[in-house]
Design a protein around this motif. Structure first.
Motif, short mmCIF file in Angstrom:
data_model
loop_
_atom_site.label_atom_id
_atom_site.label_comp_id
_atom_site.label_asym_id
_atom_site.label_seq_id
_atom_site.Cartn_x
_atom_site.Cartn_y
_atom_site.Cartn_z
N PHE A 32 12.10 96.89 53.47
CA PHE A 32 13.18 96.51 54.37
C PHE A 32 12.64 96.16 55.76
CE2 PHE A 32 16.49 97.49 57.48
CZ PHE A 32 17.58 96.82 56.95
N TYR A 33 11.57 96.86 56.18
CA TYR A 33 11.01 96.64 57.51
C TYR A 33 9.75 95.75 57.48
CZ TYR A 33 14.10 100.43 58.96
OH TYR A 33 15.19 101.21 59.22
N GLU A 34 9.52 95.08 56.35
CA GLU A 34 8.28 94.32 56.18
C GLU A 34 8.08 93.29 57.28
OE1 GLU A 34 5.85 92.36 52.48
OE2 GLU A 34 8.04 92.10 52.53
N GLU A 35 9.11 92.49 57.57
CA GLU A 35 8.98 91.46 58.60
C GLU A 35 8.84 92.06 59.98
OE1 GLU A 35 8.50 88.19 58.21
OE2 GLU A 35 8.34 88.76 56.09
N ASP A 36 9.56 93.15 60.24
CA ASP A 36 9.46 93.83 61.53
C ASP A 36 8.05 94.39 61.73
OD1 ASP A 36 12.11 93.34 62.19
OD2 ASP A 36 12.81 95.17 61.20
N LEU A 37 7.45 94.90 60.67
CA LEU A 37 6.10 95.42 60.76
C LEU A 37 5.10 94.31 61.07
CD1 LEU A 37 6.18 98.00 57.84
CD2 LEU A 37 5.63 98.52 60.22
N PHE A 95 9.37 105.98 61.44
CA PHE A 95 10.54 105.19 61.80
C PHE A 95 11.52 105.08 60.63
CE2 PHE A 95 12.62 100.96 62.22
CZ PHE A 95 13.29 101.17 63.43
N ALA A 96 11.00 104.81 59.43
CA ALA A 96 11.86 104.71 58.25
C ALA A 96 12.50 106.06 57.92
CB ALA A 96 11.05 104.21 57.05
N ALA A 97 11.73 107.14 58.10
CA ALA A 97 12.29 108.47 57.84
C ALA A 97 13.45 108.77 58.78
CB ALA A 97 11.20 109.54 58.00
N SER A 98 13.33 108.30 60.01
CA SER A 98 14.39 108.51 61.00
C SER A 98 15.61 107.64 60.71
CB SER A 98 13.85 108.22 62.40
OG SER A 98 14.88 108.24 63.36
N GLU A 99 15.36 106.33 60.54
CA GLU A 99 16.46 105.39 60.44
C GLU A 99 17.13 105.38 59.07
OE1 GLU A 99 17.41 103.49 63.46
OE2 GLU A 99 16.33 105.36 63.82
N LYS A 100 16.37 105.63 58.01
CA LYS A 100 16.92 105.59 56.66
C LYS A 100 17.30 106.96 56.11
CE LYS A 100 16.44 101.13 55.82
NZ LYS A 100 17.60 100.25 55.53
N HIS A 101 16.72 108.01 56.68
CA HIS A 101 16.92 109.34 56.10
C HIS A 101 17.35 110.39 57.12
CE1 HIS A 101 15.07 108.02 52.26
NE2 HIS A 101 14.31 107.28 53.05
N GLY A 102 17.56 109.99 58.36
CA GLY A 102 18.06 110.91 59.38
C GLY A 102 17.06 111.95 59.85
N ARG A 103 15.77 111.75 59.56
CA ARG A 103 14.76 112.73 60.00
C ARG A 103 14.23 112.28 61.37
NH1 ARG A 103 14.01 115.86 55.13
NH2 ARG A 103 15.52 114.92 53.70
N ASP A 104 15.03 112.58 62.40
CA ASP A 104 14.73 112.06 63.73
C ASP A 104 14.16 113.12 64.68
OD1 ASP A 104 17.01 113.54 64.11
OD2 ASP A 104 18.22 111.90 64.90
N TYR A 143 18.04 105.11 71.45
CA TYR A 143 17.04 105.40 70.43
C TYR A 143 16.11 106.52 70.88
CZ TYR A 143 13.25 105.05 67.10
OH TYR A 143 12.32 105.36 66.14
N GLY A 144 15.55 107.21 69.92
CA GLY A 144 14.48 108.15 70.22
C GLY A 144 14.44 109.29 69.23
N ARG A 145 13.24 109.55 68.73
CA ARG A 145 13.04 110.74 67.91
C ARG A 145 12.66 111.90 68.83
NH1 ARG A 145 8.95 110.90 64.76
NH2 ARG A 145 7.70 109.20 65.61
N THR A 146 13.14 113.09 68.50
CA THR A 146 12.93 114.25 69.37
C THR A 146 11.67 115.01 68.94
OG1 THR A 146 15.31 114.49 69.72
CG2 THR A 146 13.92 116.40 70.22
N PRO A 147 10.70 115.18 69.85
CA PRO A 147 9.49 115.92 69.51
C PRO A 147 9.61 117.40 69.84
CG PRO A 147 9.20 114.82 71.61
CD PRO A 147 10.62 114.53 71.17
N TYR A 207 3.50 100.76 68.20
CA TYR A 207 4.08 100.12 67.00
C TYR A 207 5.56 100.47 66.87
CZ TYR A 207 -0.08 98.22 64.64
OH TYR A 207 -1.17 97.47 64.29
N GLU A 208 5.88 101.76 67.05
CA GLU A 208 7.27 102.17 66.84
C GLU A 208 8.19 101.56 67.88
OE1 GLU A 208 10.00 106.18 66.15
OE2 GLU A 208 7.80 106.34 66.12
#
Length: 486
Positions: free
Chosen positions: A29-34, A294-303, A342-346, A451-452
């Motif tokens: 799904f993110y191939e072109e974005d990558l 990024f995919a884990a966050s956007e597709k699976h809610g692991r943010d 946007y943003g994943r929490t560390p 990259y992200e």
């Protein structure tokens, strides 16, 4: 499943990718974005250009952190700049008793990583011979804390009295003050308080090294002071945000003061950068790490990302990563000006310590986390657990293995338990803890957020949210000063 470089650096993503985790379909799904992100990295390396990136003043600004591993004339790190750093090493070795490193943000967090990895917790308790002639180190400027600043002054006063009594000479203190503007409240308030106090001690010799913006046309406050006072100067260069500055003189000045292997550190970063130029997602550590997270966050809610190194002296790596991820990717607006928040929490954790405090939440709490482990394959001085009490069977059962082996069994057990309950996790492995492999790891993480940023379409190199509280704080501080003067 893992990606292993020739150096031995390994990214094990088996518990992050596959059925029930990030899938091939997600990455497709993110191939072109990558592809676009990878092309953006090429442009950044070649021209220092990142689309839509502006400085905090709203002016176009280059992004130059990817240049830092390459020591060449005309680069921010050059043979002449490394020679200048060597001059600092030669000066402090066998001459300076204590370095007080004053900085905040990357000017503290990056320096603390280098100190922890190279020196460890008990550096200041070692003899000068054990430190190979290098000075003790105290960190300040990372908070406006009157008690701790007072404690530092008291410590230096006591150290001066002992030096005068035992060695019949003054204590030699070097204040390494790091501020791009020279007006950073947290850093400069500590600097002024400590500098003023030490000037009043007749048994302390004080010198200052200033690390600030090198611009001569628009001189910073610290630059002007350094010129006026004749302090040695090093650079906080344009194009390198604080969270990336561990690879330039911001971090390398402290490295020079402790005998850290600067060249090996930059070599590790350089070799990682070359690996990250690979067009193949599965052979490019930074692109793969960014894509999976990024995919884990956007597709699976692991943010939420829990950075969990297994080793006490790697905790500061997690703390450095907190700033890297939070400031780079926590953005309200995308590059087109659209509100995206946007943003994943560390989060910081340390194994095995936080297996006894946080793992309950990681294991059974919300399905919103990735636990990112860091492990060492080989410990320099591993210790075997002896069978001291054979009559106590439970204690005898844990003997006969090394502490490093026991630590790794604990990490593997944690990883397996998390995976068994649909908890995403991954692992970075360093062959050993040294300057070269540290450079590899930190640079890979820095390139990952670059990259992200492209995948999320946010500027990974600005931090406009930081300016919000500063605009409020200035007038409030002026108001408080006026009240004090009444």
């Amino acid at each position: 499943m893992s990606l292993k470089l020739k150096s031995g650096f390994t990214f094990d993503y088996d518990n992050l990718y596959g059925e029930g985790k990030v899938t091939d379909a997600d990455l497709k799904f993110y191939e072109e974005d990558l592809k676009k992100a990878h092309e953006a990295m090429k442009v950044m390396r070649e021209k220092g250009f990142i689309r839509a990136h502006l400085s905090k003043d709203g002016e176009p600004e280059k992004v130059l952190f990817s240049q830092l591993p390459y020591v060449e004339e005309g680069h921010l790190n050059s043979p002449s700049s490394l020679k200048h750093l060597q001059e600092l090493t030669d000066h402090v070795k066998d001459n300076v008793d204590v370095v007080v490193s004053l900085g905040i943000g990357g000017s503290y967090l990056g320096d603390k990583v280098l100190f922890d990895v190279h020196c460890g917790e008990f550096w200041n308790a070692m003899s000068k011979e054990e430190r190979n002639g290098f000075p003790k180190v105290v960190f300040s400027g990372q908070n406006i804390d009157p008690r701790r600043t007072g404690d530092i002054i008291h410590y230096l006063k006591n150290s001066a009295a002992i030096t005068k009594s035992h060695e019949k000479r003054n204590l030699k203190v070097l204040l390494l003050v790091i501020s791009k503007s020279g007006g950073t409240l947290d850093t400069m308030s500590n600097f002024m308080v400590i500098y003023d106090a030490l000037q009043k001690f007749d048994n302390v010799d004080v010198e200052v090294v200033a690390v600030t913006d090198p611009n001569m046309e628009k001189q910073t406050l610290l630059k002007k002071l350094a010129i006026e006072k004749g302090w040695p100067q090093y650079a906080v260069p344009d194009g390198v945000g604080g969270r990336f500055s561990i690879f330039c003189e911001v971090g390398l000045t402290l490295a020079a003061c402790i005998g850290f292997d600067i060249q090996a550190f930059l070599d590790g970063a350089k070799d990682m950068d070359k690996a990250c130029q690979n067009d193949d997602l599965w052979q490019n550590p930074a692109m793969l790490n960014a894509a999976l997270k990024f995919a884990a966050s956007e597709k699976h809610g692991r943010d939420i990302e829990v950075m969990m190194p297994y080793g006490d002296y790697l905790k500061s790596v997690s703390e450095w990563y907190i700033q890297l991820l939070a400031e780079s990717l926590g953005k309200q607006y995308n590059k087109e000006g659209k509100e995206v928040c946007y943003g994943r929490t560390p989060l910081v954790a340390v194994g095995t310590t936080d297996m006894h405090s946080q793992t309950q939440q990681h294991q059974q709490g919300k399905l919103d986390k990735i636990v990112q482990f860091i492990r060492l394959e080989n410990w320099e001085n591993d210790l075997e657990i002896p069978n001291v009490f054979p009559e106590a069977q439970k204690l005898a059962d844990i003997s006969g293995v090394t502490m490093g082996q026991a630590l790794e069994v604990a990490r593997q057990s944690n990883a397996d338990a998390l995976a068994s309950n649909k908890r995403y996790n991954a692992c970075f492995t360093l062959p050993k803890l040294d300057a070269y492999h540290l450079g590899e790891l930190l640079y890979m993480l820095a390139m990952s957020v670059a990259y992200e940023g492209e995948l999320a379409d946010v500027d990974a190199f600005d931090q406009p949210g930081v300016e919000s509280y500063k605009r409020i704080m200035g007038p409030k501080l002026a108001e408080r000063k006026a009240m004090n003067q009444k």
